[in-house]
Design an enzyme around this catalytic site. Structure first.
Site, PDB file in Angstrom:
ATOM      1  N   SER A 164       0.854  -1.196   0.000  1.00 20.53           N
ATOM      2  CA  SER A 164       0.000   0.000   0.000  1.00 20.53           C
ATOM      3  C   SER A 164       0.883   1.236   0.000  1.00 20.53           C
ATOM      4  O   SER A 164       1.986   1.229   0.566  1.00 20.53           O
ATOM      5  CB  SER A 164      -0.885   0.015   1.251  1.00 20.53           C
ATOM      6  N   TYR A 178      -1.385  -0.588  10.282  1.00 20.58           N
ATOM      7  CA  TYR A 178      -1.634  -1.056   8.909  1.00 20.58           C
ATOM      8  C   TYR A 178      -0.483  -0.651   8.002  1.00 20.58           C
ATOM      9  O   TYR A 178       0.045  -1.456   7.237  1.00 20.58           O
ATOM     10  CB  TYR A 178      -2.954  -0.460   8.403  1.00 20.58           C
TER      11      TYR A 178
HETATM   12  P1  NAP Z   1     -11.582  -5.455   0.291  1.00 21.21           P
HETATM   13  O1  NAP Z   1     -12.450  -4.953  -0.794  1.00 21.21           O
HETATM   14  O2  NAP Z   1     -11.944  -5.218   1.720  1.00 21.21           O
HETATM   15  O3  NAP Z   1     -11.304  -7.010   0.047  1.00 21.21           O
HETATM   16  C1  NAP Z   1     -10.452  -7.676   0.934  1.00 21.21           C
HETATM   17  C2  NAP Z   1     -10.320  -9.097   0.481  1.00 21.21           C
HETATM   18  O4  NAP Z   1      -9.401  -9.756   1.379  1.00 21.21           O
HETATM   19  C3  NAP Z   1     -11.621  -9.854   0.542  1.00 21.21           C
HETATM   20  O5  NAP Z   1     -11.669 -10.730  -0.548  1.00 21.21           O
HETATM   21  C4  NAP Z   1     -11.508 -10.617   1.858  1.00 21.21           C
HETATM   22  O6  NAP Z   1     -12.214 -11.844   1.822  1.00 21.21           O
HETATM   23  C5  NAP Z   1     -10.037 -10.914   1.887  1.00 21.21           C
HETATM   24  N1  NAP Z   1      -9.531 -11.211   3.229  1.00 21.21           N
HETATM   25  C6  NAP Z   1      -9.482 -10.397   4.310  1.00 21.21           C
HETATM   26  N2  NAP Z   1      -8.921 -11.035   5.344  1.00 21.21           N
HETATM   27  C7  NAP Z   1      -8.611 -12.282   4.911  1.00 21.21           C
HETATM   28  C8  NAP Z   1      -8.008 -13.408   5.505  1.00 21.21           C
HETATM   29  N3  NAP Z   1      -7.598 -13.392   6.791  1.00 21.21           N
HETATM   30  N4  NAP Z   1      -7.852 -14.522   4.759  1.00 21.21           N
HETATM   31  C9  NAP Z   1      -8.255 -14.562   3.463  1.00 21.21           C
HETATM   32  N5  NAP Z   1      -8.830 -13.521   2.847  1.00 21.21           N
HETATM   33  C10 NAP Z   1      -9.008 -12.389   3.570  1.00 21.21           C
HETATM   34  O7  NAP Z   1     -10.108  -4.819   0.144  1.00 21.21           O
HETATM   35  P2  NAP Z   1      -9.347  -4.171  -1.097  1.00 21.21           P
HETATM   36  O8  NAP Z   1      -9.494  -2.717  -0.980  1.00 21.21           O
HETATM   37  O9  NAP Z   1      -9.688  -4.866  -2.344  1.00 21.21           O
HETATM   38  O10 NAP Z   1      -7.835  -4.493  -0.661  1.00 21.21           O
HETATM   39  C11 NAP Z   1      -7.103  -5.559  -1.221  1.00 21.21           C
HETATM   40  C12 NAP Z   1      -5.643  -5.334  -0.864  1.00 21.21           C
HETATM   41  O11 NAP Z   1      -5.235  -4.062  -1.369  1.00 21.21           O
HETATM   42  C13 NAP Z   1      -5.394  -5.303   0.641  1.00 21.21           C
HETATM   43  O12 NAP Z   1      -4.176  -5.933   0.942  1.00 21.21           O
HETATM   44  C14 NAP Z   1      -5.301  -3.812   0.941  1.00 21.21           C
HETATM   45  O13 NAP Z   1      -4.512  -3.547   2.084  1.00 21.21           O
HETATM   46  C15 NAP Z   1      -4.647  -3.310  -0.323  1.00 21.21           C
HETATM   47  N6  NAP Z   1      -4.862  -1.887  -0.575  1.00 21.21           N
HETATM   48  C16 NAP Z   1      -6.107  -1.376  -0.741  1.00 21.21           C
HETATM   49  C17 NAP Z   1      -6.251  -0.004  -0.960  1.00 21.21           C
HETATM   50  C18 NAP Z   1      -7.595   0.646  -1.142  1.00 21.21           C
HETATM   51  O14 NAP Z   1      -7.680   1.900  -1.111  1.00 21.21           O
HETATM   52  N7  NAP Z   1      -8.673  -0.108  -1.344  1.00 21.21           N
HETATM   53  C19 NAP Z   1      -5.126   0.829  -1.018  1.00 21.21           C
HETATM   54  C20 NAP Z   1      -3.868   0.258  -0.850  1.00 21.21           C
HETATM   55  C21 NAP Z   1      -3.742  -1.094  -0.624  1.00 21.21           C
HETATM   56  P3  NAP Z   1     -13.731 -11.972   2.416  1.00 21.21           P
HETATM   57  O15 NAP Z   1     -14.511 -10.811   1.914  1.00 21.21           O
HETATM   58  O16 NAP Z   1     -14.224 -13.242   1.904  1.00 21.21           O
HETATM   59  O17 NAP Z   1     -13.593 -12.003   3.896  1.00 21.21           O
END
Ligand code: NAP
Length: 269
Positions: A164, A178
């Site tokens: 991130s 985080y």
């Molecule tokens: P999201 O929409 O909340 O989706 C998170 C995903 O991770 C879901 O599929 C969830 O599965 C899964 N997950 C969470 N905990 C888990 C665990 N213990 N074991 C297996 N699966 C797990 O998040 P996102 O925004 O797409 O983020 C994805 C990645 O990008 C993350 O690493 C996040 O830190 C990173 N990121 C996001 C942003 C942003 O602005 N969105 C920015 C920078 C980095 P379930 O729904 O089935 O529980």
């Protein structure tokens, strides 16, 4: 087809006349929603059979699998917590049993902690964030190396870790724990790339900036994107597909000499 118990789904295979021959597979942790779902769909369009991991959102994972299969691809949804070693082993076993040979692992699953100053957070909140985001990625990387490394008779492959921009920015007044977990992913990526570069495995990371997913509302800040967007040079959040493009490119042959890189996809932030 392997039925690994309550935590795994039956594989859904394309109809025999689908005409697409999948020769390699990708595991996408957290492939059910947000960035992981976009990675799963794009990887399938690029010819990967996809193992869509999820923790709780079974319907969302099934929907990603259904979309892939409807488009003539191959996918399986597998429940599992990336911070749990037994779940990780079952995830990789299911992918290897039900899909073509494993070629890529995208460590995307991640959580955010509560939006608070560090001194206001509970120890449990901090531990959980580090456990899922950093320990989980380390455990999944270790399992990927055991399966892919030529040192163990594997075919080689690639790993992409989802970090991130918070790793650079620090997360002050929001989620320093985080941000630190993501800084750890960056270091892990650099070290592992050096450790297994001669064993046929490329290891890279993508650092997304603000991205339009449910993660912000889940943290209790549904307006976070609108609040932060004016501070981004491009004045907007990314779509999950824009992040997926960079991740899937890193797994491709077009990135065959890219190793140990941390790619910012953050709109200039
Ligand atoms: P999201 O929409 O909340 O989706 C998170 C995903 O991770 C879901 O599929 C969830 O599965 C899964 N997950 C969470 N905990 C888990 C665990 N213990 N074991 C297996 N699966 C797990 O998040 P996102 O925004 O797409 O983020 C994805 C990645 O990008 C993350 O690493 C996040 O830190 C990173 N990121 C996001 C942003 C942003 O602005 N969105 C920015 C920078 C980095 P379930 O729904 O089935 O529980």
């Amino acid at each position: 087809m392997v039925n690994s118990g309550e935590k795994s789904h039956p594989a859904l295979f394309p109809p025999s006349n689908a005409g697409i021959k999948m020769k390699k597979s990708m595991i996408v942790t957290g492939g059910s929603r947000g960035i992981g779902a976009a990675v799963s769909r794009l990887a399938a369009a690029r010819g990967f059979a996809v193992c869509v991991n999820y923790q709780n959102a079974r319907e969302a994972a099934d929907s990603v699998v259904a979309d892939i299969v409807a488009a003539g691809g191959q996918a399986v949804a597998v429940q599992g917590d990336v911070s749990n070693e037994e779940d990780i082993k079952r995830l990789f076993d299911t992918a290897e049993t039900e899909l073509p040979p494993l070629a890529s692992v995208v460590n995307n699953a991640g959580i955010v902690s509560s939006l608070k100053r560090l001194d206001q957070k509970s120890a449990d909140d901090i531990r959980r964030t580090i456990n899922v985001n950093l320990t989980g990625v380390a455990l999944c990387c270790a399992e990927a190396v055991r399966r892919l490394s030529t040192k163990y008779g594997g075919p080689g492959g690639s790993i992409v870790n989802v970090s991130s921009a918070a790793a650079r920015i620090g997360g002050a007044n929001e989620w320093i724990d985080y941000a630190a977990s993501k800084g750890g992913i960056d270091t892990l990526t650099l070290g592992l790339a050096a450790e297994v570069g001669a064993e046929g495995i490329r290891v890279n990371a993508v650092r997304p900036g603000l991205t339009d997913t449910d993660i912000h509302a889940a943290a209790g800040a549904p307006d976070r994107m609108a609040t932060i967007a004016p501070n981004i040079p491009m004045k907007r959040a990314a779509s999950p597909e824009e992040i997926a493009n960079a991740i899937v490119w890193l797994t491709s042959d077009e990135a065959s000499y890219v190793n140990g890189s941390i790619l910012d996809v953050a709109g200039g932030r």
